[in-house]
Structure formats: structure tokens, C-alpha cells
Design a protein around this motif. Sequence first.
Motif, PDB file in Angstrom:
ATOM      1  N   MET A 210       0.812  -1.185   0.000  1.00 15.53           N
ATOM      2  CA  MET A 210       0.000   0.000   0.000  1.00 15.53           C
ATOM      3  C   MET A 210       0.861   1.256   0.000  1.00 15.53           C
ATOM      4  O   MET A 210       0.577   2.195  -0.719  1.00 15.53           O
ATOM      5  CB  MET A 210      -0.915  -0.038   1.216  1.00 15.53           C
ATOM      6  CG  MET A 210      -1.786   1.150   1.304  1.00 15.53           C
ATOM      7  SD  MET A 210      -3.429   0.580   1.186  1.00 15.53           S
ATOM      8  CE  MET A 210      -4.317   1.519   2.219  1.00 15.53           C
ATOM      9  N   LEU A 211       1.896   1.250   0.819  1.00 14.49           N
ATOM     10  CA  LEU A 211       2.817   2.380   0.864  1.00 14.49           C
ATOM     11  C   LEU A 211       3.523   2.534  -0.477  1.00 14.49           C
ATOM     12  O   LEU A 211       3.725   3.654  -0.957  1.00 14.49           O
ATOM     13  CB  LEU A 211       3.827   2.171   2.001  1.00 14.49           C
ATOM     14  CG  LEU A 211       4.823   3.294   2.214  1.00 14.49           C
ATOM     15  CD1 LEU A 211       4.100   4.584   2.588  1.00 14.49           C
ATOM     16  CD2 LEU A 211       5.834   2.921   3.265  1.00 14.49           C
ATOM     17  N   LYS A 212       3.851   1.412  -1.076  1.00 17.17           N
ATOM     18  CA  LYS A 212       4.514   1.432  -2.381  1.00 17.17           C
ATOM     19  C   LYS A 212       3.601   2.072  -3.426  1.00 17.17           C
ATOM     20  O   LYS A 212       4.064   2.869  -4.262  1.00 17.17           O
ATOM     21  CB  LYS A 212       4.888   0.006  -2.789  1.00 17.17           C
ATOM     22  CG  LYS A 212       5.690  -0.074  -4.047  1.00 17.17           C
ATOM     23  CD  LYS A 212       6.097  -1.504  -4.326  1.00 17.17           C
ATOM     24  CE  LYS A 212       6.863  -1.582  -5.619  1.00 17.17           C
ATOM     25  NZ  LYS A 212       7.238  -2.942  -5.961  1.00 17.17           N
ATOM     26  N   ASN A 213       2.319   1.768  -3.413  1.00 23.12           N
ATOM     27  CA  ASN A 213       1.369   2.355  -4.359  1.00 23.12           C
ATOM     28  C   ASN A 213       1.249   3.862  -4.159  1.00 23.12           C
ATOM     29  O   ASN A 213       1.180   4.626  -5.118  1.00 23.12           O
ATOM     30  CB  ASN A 213      -0.006   1.697  -4.208  1.00 23.12           C
ATOM     31  CG  ASN A 213      -0.040   0.302  -4.797  1.00 23.12           C
ATOM     32  OD1 ASN A 213       0.826  -0.068  -5.573  1.00 23.12           O
ATOM     33  ND2 ASN A 213      -1.039  -0.468  -4.406  1.00 23.12           N
ATOM     34  N   ARG A 214       1.213   4.270  -2.894  1.00 18.49           N
ATOM     35  CA  ARG A 214       1.112   5.710  -2.617  1.00 18.49           C
ATOM     36  C   ARG A 214       2.361   6.448  -3.079  1.00 18.49           C
ATOM     37  O   ARG A 214       2.268   7.528  -3.649  1.00 18.49           O
ATOM     38  CB  ARG A 214       0.876   5.960  -1.134  1.00 18.49           C
ATOM     39  CG  ARG A 214      -0.508   5.619  -0.713  1.00 18.49           C
ATOM     40  CD  ARG A 214      -0.761   6.041   0.689  1.00 18.49           C
ATOM     41  NE  ARG A 214      -2.093   5.620   1.088  1.00 18.49           N
ATOM     42  CZ  ARG A 214      -2.697   5.998   2.176  1.00 18.49           C
ATOM     43  NH1 ARG A 214      -2.083   6.816   2.993  1.00 18.49           N
ATOM     44  NH2 ARG A 214      -3.894   5.572   2.453  1.00 18.49           N
ATOM     45  N   LEU A 215       3.519   5.867  -2.817  1.00 17.94           N
ATOM     46  CA  LEU A 215       4.769   6.496  -3.255  1.00 17.94           C
ATOM     47  C   LEU A 215       4.839   6.553  -4.784  1.00 17.94           C
ATOM     48  O   LEU A 215       5.286   7.559  -5.357  1.00 17.94           O
ATOM     49  CB  LEU A 215       5.981   5.754  -2.688  1.00 17.94           C
ATOM     50  CG  LEU A 215       6.247   5.951  -1.198  1.00 17.94           C
ATOM     51  CD1 LEU A 215       7.411   5.080  -0.751  1.00 17.94           C
ATOM     52  CD2 LEU A 215       6.544   7.413  -0.899  1.00 17.94           C
ATOM     53  N   SER A 216       4.410   5.520  -5.436  1.00 12.19           N
ATOM     54  CA  SER A 216       4.398   5.498  -6.899  1.00 12.19           C
ATOM     55  C   SER A 216       3.460   6.568  -7.444  1.00 12.19           C
ATOM     56  O   SER A 216       3.790   7.292  -8.389  1.00 12.19           O
ATOM     57  CB  SER A 216       3.976   4.130  -7.418  1.00 12.19           C
ATOM     58  OG  SER A 216       4.911   3.163  -7.084  1.00 12.19           O
ATOM     59  N   SER A 217       2.292   6.682  -6.842  1.00 11.61           N
ATOM     60  CA  SER A 217       1.322   7.697  -7.274  1.00 11.61           C
ATOM     61  C   SER A 217       1.859   9.097  -7.044  1.00 11.61           C
ATOM     62  O   SER A 217       1.717   9.990  -7.883  1.00 11.61           O
ATOM     63  CB  SER A 217       0.004   7.529  -6.522  1.00 11.61           C
ATOM     64  OG  SER A 217      -0.579   6.289  -6.831  1.00 11.61           O
ATOM     65  N   LEU A 218       2.486   9.296  -5.874  1.00  8.67           N
ATOM     66  CA  LEU A 218       3.058  10.606  -5.558  1.00  8.67           C
ATOM     67  C   LEU A 218       4.185  10.951  -6.523  1.00  8.67           C
ATOM     68  O   LEU A 218       4.267  12.071  -7.034  1.00  8.67           O
ATOM     69  CB  LEU A 218       3.557  10.617  -4.108  1.00  8.67           C
ATOM     70  CG  LEU A 218       4.152  11.928  -3.622  1.00  8.67           C
ATOM     71  CD1 LEU A 218       3.105  13.028  -3.650  1.00  8.67           C
ATOM     72  CD2 LEU A 218       4.726  11.757  -2.235  1.00  8.67           C
ATOM     73  N   LEU A 219       5.046  10.008  -6.815  1.00 12.59           N
ATOM     74  CA  LEU A 219       6.151  10.220  -7.751  1.00 12.59           C
ATOM     75  C   LEU A 219       5.620  10.539  -9.146  1.00 12.59           C
ATOM     76  O   LEU A 219       6.099  11.457  -9.815  1.00 12.59           O
ATOM     77  CB  LEU A 219       7.057   8.983  -7.783  1.00 12.59           C
ATOM     78  CG  LEU A 219       8.285   9.075  -8.695  1.00 12.59           C
ATOM     79  CD1 LEU A 219       9.187  10.222  -8.266  1.00 12.59           C
ATOM     80  CD2 LEU A 219       9.045   7.777  -8.696  1.00 12.59           C
TER      81      LEU A 219
END
Length: 107
Positions: free
Chosen positions: A1-10
Motif C-alpha cells: 500500500m505504501l509502495k502504491n502511494r509512493l508510486s502515485s506521488l512520484l
Amino acid sequence: MLKNRLSSLLFAVLASLSLAATAAEPPKTESAKPAAVQAAQVATVNLNTADAATLQRELAGIGATKAQAIVAYREEHGDFASVDELLEVKGIGQATLEKNRDKLSVN
């Protein structure tokens, strides 16, 4: 989930930077034309001095027959007093006159 958020933010940051860089570029406009080119575009054909070949070459919708008719009219009736007098020449109508009005003079 954190990985998805970081990817979206990036992705959002990179997309914003891309848009900002594109918006910062100056608009690409057509450069100003040299004065000689502008003068050539507004050069006029003098109905009182042009020969048939010039009339045919420079005017839209004027072929050899109409060009000769313009010259013959001028020889018979004298110089044109106005561009609108061109309508008196057989075979020259309002549409032809309007297509060429900006190119014509009687100076």
C-alpha cells in the motif's frame, strides 16, 4: 500500500514538472516576414499601365481573353477612373473584381 502511494506521488510530481516545463517554453510563433516579402504581397497592378500578360499573370480568374479585353477597353475608353470601372469590361463580374480588389490600382 505504501509502495502504491509512493508510486502515485512520484507520478504526480513528475507529471507536474513536465507540465511546468512545457508551459515555461515560449510560444512558437511565425517570425516576422522581411519587409521585401511584405511589400511583394501588397504590390498592386495598375489597370491603366499593365499589359495583357501582366494582368493575366497577376490577377486571379483573368485569362488571356479577359486580360486582352481589359486592355482593349482601356484603349477604347481611356484610363480607368476607379477599380470599380473594371466591371464595365465584358466578362468581368463582381466576384472576379472582389477576388482581385486588393491587387488593383488606377494610379
